[in-house]
Design an enzyme around this catalytic site. Structure first.
Site, short mmCIF file in Angstrom:
data_model
loop_
_atom_site.label_atom_id
_atom_site.label_comp_id
_atom_site.label_asym_id
_atom_site.label_seq_id
_atom_site.Cartn_x
_atom_site.Cartn_y
_atom_site.Cartn_z
N SER A 172 0.85 -1.19 0.00
CA SER A 172 0.00 0.00 0.00
C SER A 172 0.89 1.24 0.00
O SER A 172 2.11 1.13 -0.01
CB SER A 172 -0.89 0.01 1.24
N LYS A 173 0.23 2.38 0.02
CA LYS A 173 0.96 3.66 -0.01
C LYS A 173 1.99 3.76 1.11
O LYS A 173 3.01 4.43 0.97
CB LYS A 173 -0.04 4.82 0.13
N ARG A 174 1.69 3.10 2.22
CA ARG A 174 2.64 3.14 3.34
C ARG A 174 4.03 2.68 2.92
O ARG A 174 5.03 3.04 3.53
CB ARG A 174 2.16 2.20 4.46
N GLY B 37 5.60 3.45 0.35
CA GLY B 37 6.23 4.38 -0.60
C GLY B 37 5.44 4.43 -1.88
O GLY B 37 4.26 4.11 -1.90
#
Ligand code: GLU
Length: 487
Positions: free
Chosen positions: A254-256, A258
């Site tokens: 996920s966006k976490r 990067g």
């Protein structure tokens, strides 16, 4: 197989495509190219509330950037179009109507408020969520009453109350689902738009899709789809669910973790071939060791049999390394082309003139070994172009050498450089190496001071080659400036 391979990438325009989306697109494209089949792009935009403006354009841009051109779809056309679901509503409405007529689906008049309180009640009782089937067996009179009141219904599927639906997935093998856990899902919403399930099945059938290759997260939708295929009298395609992609910490990517948007990789200087190579390995492998595959090799080797079941781990470091491999393999002219938009803002128009281009082509061999993304370009080449280097005067001073001695060494070096017969790396080495001894300093000390003076950096490509490319005029001016800084 006698049937021609027809595969599709069917994204919903709900945001910028991420790594997982483009991996699905790539696998479908590879399979189509490998088999001489057809790759179709279909936009699944039936959830109007989740639609994000510009998302379809971002999908198209991502596919084009990655070189995954489609044979049928938006902008290309094709015999099964239109390829945008919001333009095909009548197909879904007809199918839903047919299912209602057939007794396999029914109209549901329950209000949103009722459904909401039902859901809350289920939560409170820790029951699985799902429609309680109140409208499944409405009498004709009750239906007419709802209609008289002007309630606009949805259409729900009459899921069998018992039995199992068995999916034969190419990757996962046989997966069984109990029908009683599937609920009477909506087919057509009250606004006349279909749900994903209905539109997906109707289109895959009408577009004669042979293989549905998609991310693992859709496996749980497959029993619903199979029930629909069966009741509509359609032959189901072959299902190929691609393994989930995890981040390095083994949670869902996920966006976490990067950058996950495909276009963000483009914008930070990844090459499409490197990206495609890396994505291909997220769930597929030829063997235990081969990692670098040119595009045509991927096409040649790709097979469904070698898609794995175990989760794929997305490793940004590995992708970065691979991008470096591809950047180093680029012919200089191609590297210059790729770098141009990245370096132009820093070095200005100079890179675009014929002389600037020729100069850049001489600079690039010095940095090609080091570059890992195109975005590093400005940092790597700027000092070849931009004068007025900014560095700390103290950087000029080698360890253990005084300011005066450094200034003196640079002054003598300046003289020798001015007089050097030729200004190529070999000649420069011939002039500067003996000079260190003559001045009683270590070569490292003299070269260190010259490196900072000519490049503004303490670490740069080999000094003599760098000075050769910079040329006499630039080097002399920069050494003079360094002497002035030392006072
Ligand atoms: N529209 C779905 C998505 O956004 C398609 C899933 C499928 O390929 O069936 O991924």
């Amino acid at each position: 197989m006698t049937q021609r391979v027809r595969v599709r990438f069917a994204p919903s325009p709900t945001g910028e495509p991420h790594v997982g989306n483009v991996r699905s697109a790539l696998f479908n494209w590879l399979y189509a190219r490998h088999t001489g089949g057809v790759f179709i792009l279909r936009i699944e935009d039936t959830d109007q509330q989740r639609e994000v403006e510009g998302a379809t354009e971002a999908i198209i841009e991502s596919l084009r950037w990655l070189g995954l051109e489609w044979d049928e779809g938006p902008g290309v056309g094709g015999p099964y179009g239109p390829y945008i679901q919001s333009q095909r509503l009548h197909h879904y409405q007809q199918a839903a109507e047919r299912l209602v007529q057939q007794g396999s689906a029914y109209r549901c008049y329950c209000s949103t408020e009722r459904l909401q309180s039902m859901r809350e009640e289920q939560q409170r009782r820790h029951q699985p969520p799902g429609y309680d089937r109140r409208c499944r067996d409405l009498t004709p009179e009750a239906e007419r009453e709802h209609q008289r009141q002007g309630v606009v219904p949805v259409v729900r599927f009459k899921t069998p109350l018992e039995g199992e639906t068995v999916c034969h997935d190419f990757v996962r093998g046989e997966v069984r689902f109990e029908n009683r856990l599937l609920d009477d899902f909506v087919l057509l919403k009250s606004d006349g738009f279909p749900t994903y399930h209905l539109a997906n099945v109707v289109d895959d059938h009408h577009m004669e899709i042979s293989h549905v290759m998609r991310a693992d997260e859709w496996l749980s939708s497959t029993p619903r789809h199979l029930l629909l295929y069966r009741t509509l009298g359609y032959e189901p395609p072959i299902f190929v669910h691609l393994p989930i992609i995890l981040g390095p910490d083994r949670s869902k990517l996920s966006k976490r973790h990067g950058a996950t948007s495909a276009l963000a990789y483009r914008d930070t200087g990844y090459l499409p071939d490197a990206m495609a190579n890396y994505l291909a390995l997220l769930g597929w492998a030829l063997d235990d060791s081969t990692e670098i595959f040119a595009r045509d090799e991927l096409v040649r080797h790709f097979s469904l049999e070698r898609i794995g079941q175990s989760p794929a781990v997305f490793n940004g470091e590995k992708l970065l390394w691979m991008n470096g491999v591809y950047l180093r393999q680029l012919p200089l002219e191609a590297l210059a082309d790729q770098l141009a938009p990245f370096i132009a803002p820093t070095i200005g128009q100079e890179s675009l003139t014929p002389e600037g281009r020729a100069y850049l082509l001489r600079v690039l061999p010095l940095v090609q070994e080091r570059i890992k993304t195109l975005a590093e370009g400005p940092e790597l080449v700027s000092y070849f172009f931009v004068d007025g280097l900014s560095y700390e005067t103290s950087d000029l001073l080698p360890k253990g050498v005084t300011r005066e001695a450094t200034a003196n060494a640079l002054m003598v070096a300046l003289e020798r450089l001015r007089r050097a017969a030729t200004f190529d790396a070999i000649a420069l080495e011939g002039v500067l190496r003996p000079l260190a001894e003559e001045l009683g300093v270590k070569t490292g000390q003299l070269f260190g001071a010259l490196r900072v003076a000519t490049t503004g950096r303490t670490a740069a490509p080999p000094l003599f080659q760098t000075m050769e490319v910079l040329g006499r005029e630039r080097c002399l001016a920069r050494v003079e400036r360094a002497i002035a800084l030392l006072g």
